[in-house]
Design an enzyme around this catalytic site. Structure first.
Site, PDB file in Angstrom:
ATOM      1  N   HIS A 382     -12.772   5.433  -0.030  1.00 47.68           N
ATOM      2  CA  HIS A 382     -12.873   6.524  -0.686  1.00 47.68           C
ATOM      3  C   HIS A 382     -14.349   6.723  -1.640  1.00 47.68           C
ATOM      4  O   HIS A 382     -14.659   7.706  -2.015  1.00 47.68           O
ATOM      5  CB  HIS A 382     -11.804   6.784  -1.628  1.00 47.68           C
ATOM      6  CG  HIS A 382     -10.312   7.122  -0.957  1.00 47.68           C
ATOM      7  ND1 HIS A 382     -10.049   8.495  -0.678  1.00 47.68           N
ATOM      8  CD2 HIS A 382      -9.308   6.419  -0.368  1.00 47.68           C
ATOM      9  CE1 HIS A 382      -8.883   8.425  -0.350  1.00 47.68           C
ATOM     10  NE2 HIS A 382      -8.354   7.299  -0.119  1.00 47.68           N
ATOM     11  N   ASP A 389      -7.328  11.687   1.548  1.00 47.64           N
ATOM     12  CA  ASP A 389      -5.976  11.638   1.988  1.00 47.64           C
ATOM     13  C   ASP A 389      -5.243  12.930   1.804  1.00 47.64           C
ATOM     14  O   ASP A 389      -5.406  13.802   0.993  1.00 47.64           O
ATOM     15  CB  ASP A 389      -5.383  10.964   0.849  1.00 47.64           C
ATOM     16  CG  ASP A 389      -5.519   9.335   0.724  1.00 47.64           C
ATOM     17  OD1 ASP A 389      -5.830   8.859   1.783  1.00 47.64           O
ATOM     18  OD2 ASP A 389      -5.491   8.711  -0.260  1.00 47.64           O
ATOM     19  N   GLU A 432      -1.104   4.631   7.450  1.00 48.46           N
ATOM     20  CA  GLU A 432      -1.371   5.670   6.718  1.00 48.46           C
ATOM     21  C   GLU A 432      -1.782   6.919   7.459  1.00 48.46           C
ATOM     22  O   GLU A 432      -2.898   6.837   7.713  1.00 48.46           O
ATOM     23  CB  GLU A 432      -2.432   5.308   5.842  1.00 48.46           C
ATOM     24  CG  GLU A 432      -1.934   4.239   4.671  1.00 48.46           C
ATOM     25  CD  GLU A 432      -3.002   4.205   3.391  1.00 48.46           C
ATOM     26  OE1 GLU A 432      -3.915   4.818   3.540  1.00 48.46           O
ATOM     27  OE2 GLU A 432      -2.612   3.357   2.621  1.00 48.46           O
ATOM     28  N   HIS A 435      -4.389   9.297   5.861  1.00 46.99           N
ATOM     29  CA  HIS A 435      -5.874   8.765   5.487  1.00 46.99           C
ATOM     30  C   HIS A 435      -6.927   9.227   6.568  1.00 46.99           C
ATOM     31  O   HIS A 435      -6.594   8.479   7.883  1.00 46.99           O
ATOM     32  CB  HIS A 435      -5.934   7.510   5.138  1.00 46.99           C
ATOM     33  CG  HIS A 435      -7.078   6.902   4.710  1.00 46.99           C
ATOM     34  ND1 HIS A 435      -7.496   6.443   3.470  1.00 46.99           N
ATOM     35  CD2 HIS A 435      -8.248   6.381   5.444  1.00 46.99           C
ATOM     36  CE1 HIS A 435      -8.667   6.089   3.332  1.00 46.99           C
ATOM     37  NE2 HIS A 435      -8.979   6.092   4.460  1.00 46.99           N
TER      38      HIS A 435
END
Length: 461
Positions: A382, A389, A432, A435
């Site tokens: 990030h 996300d 995830e 993501h």
């Protein structure tokens, strides 16, 4: 000597008294013998045939000395041990005693037996009293479900009677077999008992939850480390200690293996899940990556890389990448056009923001667990401004239409799902589906078609 005159005859008083006593004795003996004889002696037999028990009753009526003696002899038969036990208890409570495999009760009433016998016969002759359970004699009830009482039909001489007393030990919060008892009162000391059996059961399977991924890739010759599991049951609670694990993993032979996890609860409901372990071939030969480090930032084959091994400087603050954001908005718009919603949940984060977030997760779950889903400050994608996300950052997002669409289409917009399923051992993070990482359309397509993680594609650890 004293004498008395009876019809001009003189009789001694003593003799007269003796005569009177003798006559009285004769009268008494005649009276006693008369009323001691069972001059009323009648019997009546009736049967009760129900689905869960049968009862045979023989009642004898005898009158002696102005007393009606009623003797009841009852035989019961039932293949159901619970109902047989209940009958024994209820008959004993009503004054019956077990003698020679029969339940016997004697009742005495003042007067003659004619009326008692006539009443008894009337109430027990076929058709005068009608009774029947509404619904089934045996009811199966799921654990914690509500019991719906169907009641009964009870008529005396075709008139509905409310002289029914219902009692039960039913507990729907505990698995077992229970009885609902219906005591039908005909008249004094005369009852009929019906039973409904309630079986409280549990048919819900326990739940096995695997820690980590359900598909794991490990290197040839390495050691497989079981990530753990838990098992819970709606009735038994935590039954993790009952899980049976079986595997045939051979890390010195490449291939795909399965680990089975099986558990049974107290009601013999069985659950079984699997984890797939892929052992990769150690003999694969790949070219060495081209590594460049500029201002503390690592590039592999020209791609900025951030993971648990390659970090970013604390002062690296590029903000969100405009090209990546533009393509993300296009992807969101196209998803919306087909009825899907993938909102932006989180984008660029500074070093300081990530540091606070990671510490929060460590306090909540401990460093070991937190590190499987959150990066330390400096190791988060990030911070590059290239990662987002989207959709939902919740485990329930997995398997949704949105998650599937992202997985199949993100590369068309220059993104990849950065932490795919079953690759925790490679990426260091659990799956995830929300993501995504921007690489540009050309590189994203190549990574997507290779079915590899970014680390595997770039041939780095």
């Amino acid at each position: 000597m004293l004498t008395i005159r009876v019809r001009k005859k003189k009789i001694k008083v003593v003799n007269f008294l003796i005569f009177i006593l003798f006559v009285s004795f004769i009268i008494y003996m005649v009276f006693f013998a008369f009323f001691s004889l069972p001059f009323f002696n009648k019997s009546f037999t009736y049967n009760i045939n129900l689905s869960n028990y049968k009862l045979s009753n023989k009642t004898t009526f005898k009158t002696r000395l102005l007393t009606c003696k009623i003797k009841e002899e009852v035989n019961i038969s039932s293949s159901d041990k619970l109902i047989k036990k209940a009958l024994n208890k209820d008959l004993t409570k009503d004054g019956f005693k077990l003698k020679n495999d029969k339940y016997v009760r004697t009742i005495k009433r003042f007067g003659f037996c004619t009326n008692e016998k006539d009443k008894y016969v009337k109430y027990h002759k076929k058709g005068y009293v009608k009774y029947k359970l509404k619904g089934n004699d045996t009811v199966k009830l799921k654990y914690k479900d509500n019991y719906d009482e169907k009641y009964i039909t009870f008529k005396i001489n075709n008139k509905t009677s409310r002289n029914v007393y219902i009692s039960s030990n039913l507990n729907t919060n505990k698995i077992g077999t229970y009885l609902v008892k219906y005591k039908l009162n005909l008249y004094k000391d005369n009852n009929i008992i019906l039973y409904r059996k309630i079986i409280v059961y549990d048919d819900e399977k326990p739940v096995i939850k695997l820690n980590g991924e359900d598909k794991i890739t490990i290197t040839y010759g390495s050691y497989y480390n079981e990530e753990g599991f838990s098992a819970t049951d709606n009735y038994d609670g935590n039954i993790t200690n009952k899980v049976i694990v079986k595997d045939d993993i051979n890390t010195k032979k490449n291939g795909t293996y399965k680990i089975s996890y099986k558990v049974s609860d107290s009601s013999n409901n069985v659950s079984k899940v699997y984890r797939t372990v892929v052992v990769t071939d150690e003999k694969k030969v790949s070219k060495s990556p081209n590594v460049t480090v500029k201002d503390g930032i690592t590039y592999i084959d020209g791609i900025l890389i951030v993971n648990k091994e390659y970090s970013l400087p604390k002062n690296y603050n590029p903000g969100v990448n405009e090209e990546a954001l533009k393509n993300l908005k296009q992807m969101q718009a196209d998803a919306k056009a087909v009825g899907l919603n993938i909102p932006l949940i989180s984008g660029y984060r500074s070093y300081e923001t990530q540091e606070k977030l990671y510490k929060k997760y460590v306090l909540k779950d401990g460093e070991k667990n937190a590190s499987t889903y959150s990066a330390k400050a400096g190791n988060s994608e990030h911070q590059t401004g290239l990662a987002f996300d989207i959709g939902s950052v919740d485990r329930s997002f997995e398997g949704t239409d949105e998650a599937k669409w992202i997985s199949e289409n993100a590369h068309l917009y220059g993104f990849i799902v950065r932490y795919p399923k079953g690759k925790t051992s490679v990426t260091g993070y659990i799956y995830e589906p929300w993501h995504v990482r921007y690489l540009g359309k050309k590189i994203a397509k190549k990574v997507y078609e290779s079915k590899l993680t970014l680390e595997e594609y770039l041939n780095i650890n």
